[in-house]
Design a protein around this motif. Sequence first.
Motif, PDB file in Angstrom:
ATOM      1  N   PHE A  84       0.835  -1.195   0.000  1.00  0.00           N
ATOM      2  CA  PHE A  84       0.000   0.000   0.000  1.00  0.00           C
ATOM      3  C   PHE A  84       0.873   1.250   0.000  1.00  0.00           C
ATOM      4  O   PHE A  84       1.848   1.343   0.759  1.00  0.00           O
ATOM      5  CB  PHE A  84      -0.909  -0.004   1.225  1.00  0.00           C
ATOM      6  CG  PHE A  84      -1.869  -1.159   1.245  1.00  0.00           C
ATOM      7  CD1 PHE A  84      -3.163  -1.021   0.774  1.00  0.00           C
ATOM      8  CD2 PHE A  84      -1.458  -2.402   1.709  1.00  0.00           C
ATOM      9  CE1 PHE A  84      -4.040  -2.097   0.770  1.00  0.00           C
ATOM     10  CE2 PHE A  84      -2.325  -3.486   1.706  1.00  0.00           C
ATOM     11  CZ  PHE A  84      -3.619  -3.341   1.233  1.00  0.00           C
ATOM     12  N   LEU A  85       0.506   2.179  -0.873  1.00  0.00           N
ATOM     13  CA  LEU A  85       1.175   3.468  -0.946  1.00  0.00           C
ATOM     14  C   LEU A  85       0.244   4.482  -0.289  1.00  0.00           C
ATOM     15  O   LEU A  85      -0.906   4.666  -0.727  1.00  0.00           O
ATOM     16  CB  LEU A  85       1.459   3.847  -2.395  1.00  0.00           C
ATOM     17  CG  LEU A  85       2.182   5.164  -2.644  1.00  0.00           C
ATOM     18  CD1 LEU A  85       3.514   5.215  -1.905  1.00  0.00           C
ATOM     19  CD2 LEU A  85       2.399   5.370  -4.143  1.00  0.00           C
ATOM     20  N   LEU A  86       0.707   5.126   0.757  1.00  0.00           N
ATOM     21  CA  LEU A  86      -0.167   5.920   1.606  1.00  0.00           C
ATOM     22  C   LEU A  86      -0.348   7.346   1.105  1.00  0.00           C
ATOM     23  O   LEU A  86      -0.261   8.311   1.857  1.00  0.00           O
ATOM     24  CB  LEU A  86       0.370   5.915   3.038  1.00  0.00           C
ATOM     25  CG  LEU A  86       0.671   4.536   3.645  1.00  0.00           C
ATOM     26  CD1 LEU A  86       0.988   4.655   5.116  1.00  0.00           C
ATOM     27  CD2 LEU A  86      -0.457   3.556   3.397  1.00  0.00           C
ATOM     28  N   HIS A  87      -0.583   7.484  -0.198  1.00  0.00           N
ATOM     29  CA  HIS A  87      -0.991   8.764  -0.775  1.00  0.00           C
ATOM     30  C   HIS A  87      -1.543   8.493  -2.161  1.00  0.00           C
ATOM     31  O   HIS A  87      -1.405   7.405  -2.719  1.00  0.00           O
ATOM     32  CB  HIS A  87       0.177   9.763  -0.820  1.00  0.00           C
ATOM     33  CG  HIS A  87       1.266   9.396  -1.796  1.00  0.00           C
ATOM     34  ND1 HIS A  87       1.164   9.557  -3.157  1.00  0.00           N
ATOM     35  CD2 HIS A  87       2.512   8.870  -1.586  1.00  0.00           C
ATOM     36  CE1 HIS A  87       2.273   9.157  -3.757  1.00  0.00           C
ATOM     37  NE2 HIS A  87       3.107   8.723  -2.821  1.00  0.00           N
ATOM     38  N   THR A  88      -2.179   9.489  -2.743  1.00  0.00           N
ATOM     39  CA  THR A  88      -2.680   9.377  -4.108  1.00  0.00           C
ATOM     40  C   THR A  88      -1.630   9.936  -5.057  1.00  0.00           C
ATOM     41  O   THR A  88      -0.587  10.421  -4.644  1.00  0.00           O
ATOM     42  CB  THR A  88      -3.991  10.155  -4.263  1.00  0.00           C
ATOM     43  OG1 THR A  88      -3.755  11.525  -3.894  1.00  0.00           O
ATOM     44  CG2 THR A  88      -5.081   9.577  -3.364  1.00  0.00           C
ATOM     45  N   GLY A  89      -1.922   9.873  -6.344  1.00  0.00           N
ATOM     46  CA  GLY A  89      -0.970  10.389  -7.311  1.00  0.00           C
ATOM     47  C   GLY A  89      -0.012   9.310  -7.775  1.00  0.00           C
ATOM     48  O   GLY A  89       0.065   8.216  -7.209  1.00  0.00           O
ATOM     49  N   HIS A  90       0.750   9.652  -8.831  1.00  0.00           N
ATOM     50  CA  HIS A  90       1.656   8.673  -9.419  1.00  0.00           C
ATOM     51  C   HIS A  90       2.787   8.363  -8.446  1.00  0.00           C
ATOM     52  O   HIS A  90       3.383   9.277  -7.880  1.00  0.00           O
ATOM     53  CB  HIS A  90       2.231   9.221 -10.728  1.00  0.00           C
ATOM     54  CG  HIS A  90       2.951   8.197 -11.537  1.00  0.00           C
ATOM     55  ND1 HIS A  90       2.303   7.227 -12.266  1.00  0.00           N
ATOM     56  CD2 HIS A  90       4.285   7.984 -11.713  1.00  0.00           C
ATOM     57  CE1 HIS A  90       3.200   6.471 -12.868  1.00  0.00           C
ATOM     58  NE2 HIS A  90       4.406   6.895 -12.546  1.00  0.00           N
ATOM     59  N   PRO A  91       3.092   7.076  -8.243  1.00  0.00           N
ATOM     60  CA  PRO A  91       4.210   6.738  -7.344  1.00  0.00           C
ATOM     61  C   PRO A  91       5.523   7.289  -7.892  1.00  0.00           C
ATOM     62  O   PRO A  91       5.758   7.298  -9.097  1.00  0.00           O
ATOM     63  CB  PRO A  91       4.217   5.203  -7.337  1.00  0.00           C
ATOM     64  CG  PRO A  91       2.876   4.793  -7.854  1.00  0.00           C
ATOM     65  CD  PRO A  91       2.432   5.874  -8.778  1.00  0.00           C
ATOM     66  N   SER A  92       6.365   7.757  -7.002  1.00  0.00           N
ATOM     67  CA  SER A  92       7.706   8.157  -7.428  1.00  0.00           C
ATOM     68  C   SER A  92       8.489   6.906  -7.808  1.00  0.00           C
ATOM     69  O   SER A  92       8.097   5.776  -7.486  1.00  0.00           O
ATOM     70  CB  SER A  92       8.426   8.897  -6.290  1.00  0.00           C
ATOM     71  OG  SER A  92       8.727   7.999  -5.227  1.00  0.00           O
TER      72      SER A  92
END
Length: 355
Positions: free
Chosen positions: A56-64
């Motif tokens: 899980f990535l804890l933000h929206t938007g394109h992953p860095s």
Amino acid sequence: MNHEAPLSSRSLRQLSDPWHRVMTLRELRAHGVPAEEAEERCAPGGPWQQPAPGVFLLHTGHPSGEELLLSAVRYAESRGRDTASPAGAAPGAAPAVSACATAGTAAAAERVLVTGMSALALYGFASAPRPALLERVDVLAPRRLRLASADRVRVRRCQTLPRAVRVDGFALAPVAWAVADAVAPPAGPETVRAVLVEAVAGGRCDAAAVVRELGRARLLALPHVVGAVEAMVAAGRAAAEDRLMSLVREGGLPDPCWNVRLRLPGGPQLATVDAYWPDHAVAVRLDTRTARRDLARERAERERQESLERMGVTVLTMTPQQVRTEPGLRASLIRTALLAATTRPPAGYLMVLPG
């Protein structure tokens, strides 16, 4: 349900660090977030996303690029299972992973490595995309791990992991191994050529190491790989010659004759050498052979060198790697050979011709 509710004060502190904006389900549970809530937060309009199953990535938007790389490694760490479970472990039980674990830990290096174009991006190859532009991450895992590829994670397998190289906190496959994985299908001819030439001409590894890994990956029979290997070897030799010239100049050595043929007056050609000091009868040869052995060629080269030595010529053979990584030592060896020339009888007369 309030999707914006913080996990804990500890989590809020960690979220300032990109290495902790990526969490596995096990880690979220340790923070009191059940699986159902984690999945709901990844629903359309939610504040989280899943760049890989169970991660899980804890933000929206394109992953860095860093987040995508870390997500792939964490996925492989958490999903990889030994084919033989430890005694007493439940079937399919996940290995314990600390909430503070990162891809740079020793445990990560033992389980999976970043490889292929993803690793080349971290190594700084110009022919690879910048880490921020990666769309998929290649990970190298031992065959004993039951690990499947996912949408943005491609799993490559080997019997035993090579020794890891650490870059920016990530455990990477060695350059030559990563190059072979990067040029595997579906990589096109232009990409294959660019990667191979940069790897060797850029001084990142030797042609022999690349050919050895291409053989391991069973890629040497592909026509476009054969052509790229020829270009790589030629570029590698040119780069090695440039480094040898720099070694001589920066080492304060007298200028030699470059790339010349040596022969007896009215007799056969003895050898072609990369550098020759006629007043000292000292020659330097660059050994740019690849891992594919040509026994007939090796025998002929050995006979030519023995012929030169019988004529009183000191022949120093160096590999491109030695010239690249040990310039001071190689310059000292040449200097010693030049000084020793004053204590031995003069060599037989040789004609020096342009190579």
